[in-house]
Motif scaffolding. Structure first.
Motif, short mmCIF file in Angstrom:
data_model
loop_
_atom_site.label_atom_id
_atom_site.label_comp_id
_atom_site.label_asym_id
_atom_site.label_seq_id
_atom_site.Cartn_x
_atom_site.Cartn_y
_atom_site.Cartn_z
N TYR A 186 0.82 -1.21 0.00
CA TYR A 186 0.00 0.00 0.00
C TYR A 186 0.86 1.26 0.00
O TYR A 186 0.51 2.25 -0.64
CB TYR A 186 -0.93 0.00 1.21
N ALA A 187 1.96 1.23 0.72
CA ALA A 187 2.86 2.38 0.74
C ALA A 187 3.45 2.64 -0.65
O ALA A 187 3.53 3.79 -1.08
CB ALA A 187 3.98 2.15 1.75
N ASP A 188 3.83 1.58 -1.35
CA ASP A 188 4.36 1.73 -2.71
C ASP A 188 3.29 2.29 -3.65
O ASP A 188 3.58 3.16 -4.49
CB ASP A 188 4.86 0.40 -3.25
N GLU A 189 2.05 1.84 -3.50
CA GLU A 189 0.98 2.31 -4.36
C GLU A 189 0.68 3.79 -4.10
O GLU A 189 0.51 4.58 -5.03
CB GLU A 189 -0.27 1.48 -4.14
N ILE A 190 0.65 4.20 -2.85
CA ILE A 190 0.40 5.60 -2.51
C ILE A 190 1.53 6.49 -3.01
O ILE A 190 1.29 7.57 -3.57
CB ILE A 190 0.18 5.75 -0.99
N LEU A 191 2.77 6.04 -2.84
CA LEU A 191 3.89 6.83 -3.35
C LEU A 191 3.86 6.96 -4.86
O LEU A 191 4.19 8.01 -5.41
CB LEU A 191 5.21 6.21 -2.89
N SER A 192 3.45 5.90 -5.55
CA SER A 192 3.37 5.99 -7.01
C SER A 192 2.27 6.96 -7.43
O SER A 192 2.42 7.70 -8.41
CB SER A 192 3.15 4.62 -7.63
N TRP A 193 1.16 7.01 -6.70
CA TRP A 193 0.10 7.98 -6.99
C TRP A 193 0.59 9.40 -6.77
O TRP A 193 0.30 10.30 -7.56
CB TRP A 193 -1.11 7.74 -6.11
N ILE A 194 1.34 9.62 -5.70
CA ILE A 194 1.88 10.95 -5.41
C ILE A 194 2.84 11.38 -6.51
O ILE A 194 2.80 12.53 -6.98
CB ILE A 194 2.54 10.98 -4.02
N LYS A 195 3.73 10.47 -6.93
CA LYS A 195 4.67 10.81 -8.00
C LYS A 195 3.94 11.09 -9.31
O LYS A 195 4.30 12.02 -10.03
CB LYS A 195 5.68 9.68 -8.18
N TRP A 196 2.90 10.34 -9.62
CA TRP A 196 2.13 10.57 -10.84
C TRP A 196 1.44 11.92 -10.77
O TRP A 196 1.42 12.68 -11.75
CB TRP A 196 1.11 9.45 -11.03
N GLY A 197 0.86 12.25 -9.63
CA GLY A 197 0.20 13.53 -9.45
C GLY A 197 1.17 14.70 -9.57
O GLY A 197 0.86 15.72 -10.19
N ALA A 198 2.36 14.55 -8.97
CA ALA A 198 3.36 15.61 -9.07
C ALA A 198 3.82 15.81 -10.51
O ALA A 198 3.99 16.95 -10.96
CB ALA A 198 4.56 15.27 -8.18
N LEU A 199 3.99 14.74 -11.24
CA LEU A 199 4.38 14.84 -12.65
C LEU A 199 3.28 15.51 -13.47
O LEU A 199 3.55 16.34 -14.35
CB LEU A 199 4.71 13.47 -13.21
N THR A 200 2.02 15.20 -13.18
CA THR A 200 0.90 15.82 -13.88
C THR A 200 0.84 17.32 -13.60
O THR A 200 0.68 18.13 -14.53
CB THR A 200 -0.42 15.15 -13.46
N VAL A 201 0.97 17.70 -12.35
CA VAL A 201 0.95 19.12 -11.99
C VAL A 201 2.13 19.85 -12.62
O VAL A 201 1.99 20.97 -13.11
CB VAL A 201 0.94 19.28 -10.45
N LEU A 202 3.29 19.22 -12.62
CA LEU A 202 4.48 19.82 -13.22
C LEU A 202 4.28 20.04 -14.72
O LEU A 202 4.62 21.10 -15.26
CB LEU A 202 5.69 18.93 -12.96
#
Length: 103
Positions: free
Chosen positions: A35-51
């Motif tokens: 679950y921690a890996d999945e949440i971190l991947s969502w955060i990284k995807w969201g940061a890349l989208t915002v960037l």
């Protein structure tokens, strides 16, 4: 009068004791790493989208400012592009820095 070290202050007696890690390393509780890996991947995807969205908006602002001869708009677009570049560098460097600190 001799000074004795306080019992709560660590005073290494040898260089090996000074270099020894304090306590065990951080580990995830059993069953939570997935679950921690999945949440971190969502955060990284969201940061890349915002960037990406910020970069596109900044380029648009720069083009609009240049096309309408609006110096403030062009300056804001350029500043946004520079911030996006700094964000991209942080996006690529931060995971390795955090991983090296966590070891």
């Amino acid at each position: 009068m001799t000074s004795t070290p306080h019992p709560l202050i660590a005073t290494p007696t040898t260089p090996a004791a000074a270099a020894a890690p304090v306590g065990p390393g951080p580990t995830a509780p059993p069953g939570t790493q997935q679950y921690a890996d999945e949440i971190l991947s969502w955060i990284k995807w969201g940061a890349l989208t915002v960037l990406t969205m910020a970069t596109i908006a900044s380029v648009g602002m720069l083009v609009w400012g240049r096309a309408t001869h609006h110096p403030r708009g062009a300056r804001l677009g350029f500043d946004g592009i520079m911030i996006s570049i700094v964000g991209a560098v942080l996006y690529t460097v931060a995971p390795s820095v955090i991983a090296s600190i966590a070891r």
